[in-house]
Design a protein around this motif. Sequence first.
Motif, PDB file in Angstrom:
ATOM      1  N   SER A 296      57.090 -22.897  72.615  1.00 61.59           N
ATOM      2  CA  SER A 296      57.256 -22.212  73.896  1.00 61.59           C
ATOM      3  C   SER A 296      58.659 -21.635  74.021  1.00 61.59           C
ATOM      4  CB  SER A 296      56.972 -23.166  75.060  1.00 61.59           C
ATOM      5  OG  SER A 296      57.884 -24.257  75.048  1.00 61.59           O
ATOM      6  N   TYR A 297      58.728 -20.574  74.823  1.00 58.44           N
ATOM      7  CA  TYR A 297      59.991 -19.902  75.109  1.00 58.44           C
ATOM      8  C   TYR A 297      60.069 -19.675  76.610  1.00 58.44           C
ATOM      9  CZ  TYR A 297      63.437 -16.130  75.547  1.00 58.44           C
ATOM     10  OH  TYR A 297      64.503 -15.357  75.922  1.00 58.44           O
ATOM     11  N   ALA A 298      61.214 -19.994  77.203  1.00 61.03           N
ATOM     12  CA  ALA A 298      61.382 -19.840  78.646  1.00 61.03           C
ATOM     13  C   ALA A 298      62.723 -19.193  78.927  1.00 61.03           C
ATOM     14  CB  ALA A 298      61.295 -21.192  79.352  1.00 61.03           C
ATOM     15  N   ALA A 299      62.691 -18.100  79.671  1.00 57.80           N
ATOM     16  CA  ALA A 299      63.890 -17.416  80.119  1.00 57.80           C
ATOM     17  C   ALA A 299      63.675 -17.013  81.567  1.00 57.80           C
ATOM     18  CB  ALA A 299      64.184 -16.202  79.240  1.00 57.80           C
ATOM     19  N   LYS A 300      64.635 -16.350  82.159  1.00 60.81           N
ATOM     20  CA  LYS A 300      64.536 -15.972  83.557  1.00 60.81           C
ATOM     21  C   LYS A 300      63.344 -15.043  83.778  1.00 60.81           C
ATOM     22  CE  LYS A 300      67.089 -13.978  87.412  1.00 60.81           C
ATOM     23  NZ  LYS A 300      68.358 -13.352  87.858  1.00 60.81           N
ATOM     24  N   GLY A 301      62.343 -15.541  84.492  1.00 55.88           N
ATOM     25  CA  GLY A 301      61.179 -14.734  84.827  1.00 55.88           C
ATOM     26  C   GLY A 301      60.163 -14.586  83.733  1.00 55.88           C
ATOM     27  N   LEU A 302      60.398 -15.168  82.542  1.00 52.96           N
ATOM     28  CA  LEU A 302      59.488 -14.987  81.412  1.00 52.96           C
ATOM     29  C   LEU A 302      59.194 -16.324  80.759  1.00 52.96           C
ATOM     30  CD1 LEU A 302      57.971 -13.138  79.398  1.00 52.96           C
ATOM     31  CD2 LEU A 302      60.102 -13.002  78.083  1.00 52.96           C
ATOM     32  N   GLY A 303      57.910 -16.573  80.496  1.00 55.75           N
ATOM     33  CA  GLY A 303      57.492 -17.767  79.774  1.00 55.75           C
ATOM     34  C   GLY A 303      56.397 -17.441  78.782  1.00 55.75           C
ATOM     35  N   ILE A 304      56.546 -17.893  77.534  1.00 57.10           N
ATOM     36  CA  ILE A 304      55.575 -17.632  76.471  1.00 57.10           C
ATOM     37  C   ILE A 304      55.261 -18.949  75.777  1.00 57.10           C
ATOM     38  CG2 ILE A 304      55.096 -16.393  74.331  1.00 57.10           C
ATOM     39  CD1 ILE A 304      57.066 -14.274  75.211  1.00 57.10           C
ATOM     40  N   THR A 305      53.973 -19.225  75.561  1.00 59.70           N
ATOM     41  CA  THR A 305      53.538 -20.432  74.869  1.00 59.70           C
ATOM     42  C   THR A 305      52.515 -20.074  73.809  1.00 59.70           C
ATOM     43  OG1 THR A 305      53.881 -21.789  76.848  1.00 59.70           O
ATOM     44  CG2 THR A 305      52.512 -22.720  75.111  1.00 59.70           C
ATOM     45  N   LEU A 306      52.727 -20.593  72.600  1.00 63.06           N
ATOM     46  CA  LEU A 306      51.792 -20.424  71.485  1.00 63.06           C
ATOM     47  C   LEU A 306      51.343 -21.804  71.032  1.00 63.06           C
ATOM     48  CD1 LEU A 306      53.765 -17.752  69.412  1.00 63.06           C
ATOM     49  CD2 LEU A 306      51.970 -17.329  71.104  1.00 63.06           C
ATOM     50  N   GLU A 307      50.024 -21.983  70.843  1.00 63.23           N
ATOM     51  CA  GLU A 307      49.480 -23.277  70.430  1.00 63.23           C
ATOM     52  C   GLU A 307      48.496 -23.097  69.292  1.00 63.23           C
ATOM     53  OE1 GLU A 307      48.777 -26.275  73.872  1.00 63.23           O
ATOM     54  OE2 GLU A 307      48.293 -24.296  74.679  1.00 63.23           O
ATOM     55  N   ALA A 308      48.404 -24.127  68.445  1.00 66.68           N
ATOM     56  CA  ALA A 308      47.434 -24.146  67.351  1.00 66.68           C
ATOM     57  C   ALA A 308      46.977 -25.581  67.131  1.00 66.68           C
ATOM     58  CB  ALA A 308      48.032 -23.568  66.076  1.00 66.68           C
ATOM     59  N   LYS A 309      45.708 -25.740  66.762  1.00 64.43           N
ATOM     60  CA  LYS A 309      45.164 -27.089  66.536  1.00 64.43           C
ATOM     61  C   LYS A 309      44.036 -27.036  65.507  1.00 64.43           C
ATOM     62  CE  LYS A 309      42.316 -28.921  69.402  1.00 64.43           C
ATOM     63  NZ  LYS A 309      41.644 -29.526  70.567  1.00 64.43           N
ATOM     64  N   ARG A 310      44.065 -27.969  64.582  1.00 64.11           N
ATOM     65  CA  ARG A 310      42.975 -28.137  63.622  1.00 64.11           C
ATOM     66  C   ARG A 310      42.431 -29.549  63.747  1.00 64.11           C
ATOM     67  NH1 ARG A 310      41.360 -30.097  58.751  1.00 64.11           N
ATOM     68  NH2 ARG A 310      40.110 -28.699  57.422  1.00 64.11           N
ATOM     69  N   THR A 311      41.147 -29.659  64.022  1.00 62.84           N
ATOM     70  CA  THR A 311      40.499 -30.960  64.245  1.00 62.84           C
ATOM     71  C   THR A 311      39.369 -31.141  63.248  1.00 62.84           C
ATOM     72  OG1 THR A 311      40.942 -30.766  66.619  1.00 62.84           O
ATOM     73  CG2 THR A 311      39.352 -32.433  65.934  1.00 62.84           C
ATOM     74  N   GLU A 312      39.268 -32.352  62.673  1.00 60.87           N
ATOM     75  CA  GLU A 312      38.180 -32.647  61.738  1.00 60.87           C
ATOM     76  C   GLU A 312      37.769 -34.108  61.892  1.00 60.87           C
ATOM     77  OE1 GLU A 312      36.967 -32.133  57.007  1.00 60.87           O
ATOM     78  OE2 GLU A 312      39.059 -31.889  57.637  1.00 60.87           O
ATOM     79  N   ASN A 313      36.540 -34.329  62.345  1.00 62.92           N
ATOM     80  CA  ASN A 313      35.940 -35.671  62.440  1.00 62.92           C
ATOM     81  C   ASN A 313      36.846 -36.659  63.177  1.00 62.92           C
ATOM     82  OD1 ASN A 313      33.673 -34.826  60.904  1.00 62.92           O
ATOM     83  ND2 ASN A 313      34.801 -35.215  59.003  1.00 62.92           N
ATOM     84  N   PHE A 314      37.339 -36.246  64.370  1.00 63.61           N
ATOM     85  CA  PHE A 314      38.254 -37.111  65.105  1.00 63.61           C
ATOM     86  C   PHE A 314      37.641 -37.540  66.434  1.00 63.61           C
ATOM     87  CE2 PHE A 314      42.255 -38.841  66.510  1.00 63.61           C
ATOM     88  CZ  PHE A 314      42.899 -39.156  65.333  1.00 63.61           C
ATOM     89  N   SER A 315      36.472 -38.155  66.360  1.00 67.15           N
ATOM     90  CA  SER A 315      35.866 -38.787  67.518  1.00 67.15           C
ATOM     91  C   SER A 315      36.322 -40.244  67.553  1.00 67.15           C
ATOM     92  CB  SER A 315      34.336 -38.710  67.435  1.00 67.15           C
ATOM     93  OG  SER A 315      33.737 -39.390  68.518  1.00 67.15           O
ATOM     94  N   PHE A 316      37.010 -40.643  68.616  1.00 66.41           N
ATOM     95  CA  PHE A 316      37.582 -41.982  68.716  1.00 66.41           C
ATOM     96  C   PHE A 316      37.177 -42.570  70.056  1.00 66.41           C
ATOM     97  CE2 PHE A 316      41.770 -44.557  68.154  1.00 66.41           C
ATOM     98  CZ  PHE A 316      41.038 -45.621  67.649  1.00 66.41           C
ATOM     99  N   ARG A 317      36.236 -43.519  70.048  1.00 62.37           N
ATOM    100  CA  ARG A 317      35.661 -44.074  71.272  1.00 62.37           C
ATOM    101  C   ARG A 317      35.622 -45.593  71.210  1.00 62.37           C
ATOM    102  NH1 ARG A 317      32.843 -39.928  74.118  1.00 62.37           N
ATOM    103  NH2 ARG A 317      32.901 -37.966  72.957  1.00 62.37           N
ATOM    104  N   THR A 318      35.410 -46.199  72.372  1.00 60.81           N
ATOM    105  CA  THR A 318      35.347 -47.660  72.424  1.00 60.81           C
ATOM    106  C   THR A 318      34.180 -48.191  71.606  1.00 60.81           C
ATOM    107  OG1 THR A 318      34.028 -47.504  74.450  1.00 60.81           O
ATOM    108  CG2 THR A 318      36.409 -47.767  74.695  1.00 60.81           C
ATOM    109  N   ARG A 319      33.110 -47.410  71.524  1.00 64.04           N
ATOM    110  CA  ARG A 319      31.953 -47.754  70.693  1.00 64.04           C
ATOM    111  C   ARG A 319      31.273 -46.453  70.276  1.00 64.04           C
ATOM    112  NH1 ARG A 319      27.256 -48.419  74.160  1.00 64.04           N
ATOM    113  NH2 ARG A 319      26.462 -50.013  72.772  1.00 64.04           N
ATOM    114  N   PRO A 320      30.708 -46.383  69.059  1.00 58.74           N
ATOM    115  CA  PRO A 320      30.131 -45.130  68.572  1.00 58.74           C
ATOM    116  C   PRO A 320      28.993 -44.592  69.432  1.00 58.74           C
ATOM    117  CG  PRO A 320      30.366 -46.724  66.780  1.00 58.74           C
ATOM    118  CD  PRO A 320      30.620 -47.459  68.062  1.00 58.74           C
ATOM    119  N   GLN A 321      28.338 -45.464  70.203  1.00 61.15           N
ATOM    120  CA  GLN A 321      27.180 -45.038  70.984  1.00 61.15           C
ATOM    121  C   GLN A 321      27.560 -44.201  72.208  1.00 61.15           C
ATOM    122  OE1 GLN A 321      27.814 -48.102  69.928  1.00 61.15           O
ATOM    123  NE2 GLN A 321      26.044 -48.941  68.829  1.00 61.15           N
TER     124      GLN A 321
END
Length: 522
Positions: A296-321
């Motif tokens: 992210s970049y922040a200046a007077k009156g201007l804000g820019i945010t760039l995001e990226a994400k790669r997800t693979e088989n990341f299900s994380f729960r208290t129980r699989p059901q």
Amino acid sequence: MKNHLLLVCAICLTCFCQLAYSQEQEPSGGRISGSLEGNANFFMRDSLIGAANTPQYDRQLYGADAWMNLQYSNWGFDFGLRFDLFNNSNLLNPTSSYTDQGIGNWFVRKRINKLGITVGYMYDQIGSGIIFRAFEERPLLIDNALVGLRLTYDIAPNWVIKGFTGRQKQQFDAYRSIIKGFSLEGFVTGDSTSTWSLAPGIGVVNRTLDDASMNSLVATLNTYPKEDVFVPKYNNYAFSAYNTLHAGPFSWYVEGAYKTKDAINDPLGVIVRDSVGVVGDKFINRPGSVLYTSLSYAAKGLGITLEAKRTENFSFRTRPQEQLNRGLVNFLPPMTRVNTYRLTARYNAATQELGELAFQADARYSPNKKWSFNVNYSFINRLDSVKLYRELFTEITYKYERKWTLTGGVQIQNYNQEIYEFKPEVPIVETLIPYLDFLYKIDRKSRCASKPNTCSSATTPRPAPSRTTATGLLRSSSLTLPPTGPSPLPTCTTSAPAKIRPKTATATAYRSTIRVLMFFTP
């Protein structure tokens, strides 16, 4: 095909009222505070718009939800207690009715020099929450508090070690699986003239399945063909490393996470029996990984945010059901804009735990206090390059002397129904939605209780005001309200001698507005 114009004007009168109460004693005494949030819903059946075939619309006609929170501090301890009430609520499941009440949260905190101790219900996270996040989202009735013990210790200036263990809350009960974790976080910066800083951290979380969940999983696996059967494990581990770098107007966050092999549910899995493939829920045994970064970049009156994400088989729960929003141990950051209007929020790109490659860019520019411009773009594919979601959102806002605000823009979407809504062989939805929002403030006044002589402005947290739209014409599968932070509300104090502290202080604030929403769909 003939283009048709749908013009929907919803005139909403929103009244907001908050009552805050606190009582203070002498320095040797304690302090008590509290808050109350309540929602009341009235249902009118109309089968033509789909407002039917649920208990609320068909026969109950009314529903309510309420949360009353009390906190008390004294003797170096912090105590908290919350009462939850649900009457004919549709928050847990929009197609059913939920009624219950009881103690939904309590905690005791104590600080002893460098050691912090918390027992009871806790909200916390590691990093951005990719491997662990205990959080609450009341509009969706998500309350993943951890019920147990947490210890923190300041091992050095700006370095904290944390450990916790417990079970995840399930309405007024708790899941049987045990969740425990550890994290080490720090903060590093240069001298007083430097413009950079680092906030590194590492974390690990372990989940141990209970016997009932394991027995149910094994029974299901025994019905699979031999080639799909695997041996599940009681213990599963997730690790993450993360860091935030601040350098002048730039901020860069990066986090990587890995999860050991675990039984996860594939809703589009294929089970072959007698040479016939059946598509549906299927347990698979896979390790998982996530790589996420934000610049992210922040200046007077201007804000820019760039995001990226790669997800693979990341299900994380208290129980699989567990499925959907239930039993989530972690939180995968969404890569789409959170839309608030019902029509623009009609198609939501849910995070794909089994695999997605996503990018998002957001830019906001405000040349002065009257004008504001915002552009947001989201790009999401599956790891095999199947198109999932695209969104281009533009917004222009004009404010006139704190009396009225005019907001307008255009939303363009591509939405894969086959993946997100499990509708086989349907085309990708393409939308074009221009919108206009006019907000006029009728009045804003405050009334002080206890006949105070002086009033001052303080920062007081407040709940989000209720939003009312033409629900019948703009029906949405889900609606996410924007987060609301502190906002100035008037507080009142009574005149008193310099050495006497005020015993009580109460304030009531009212704000009335008129909102007109217009959507156009070709």
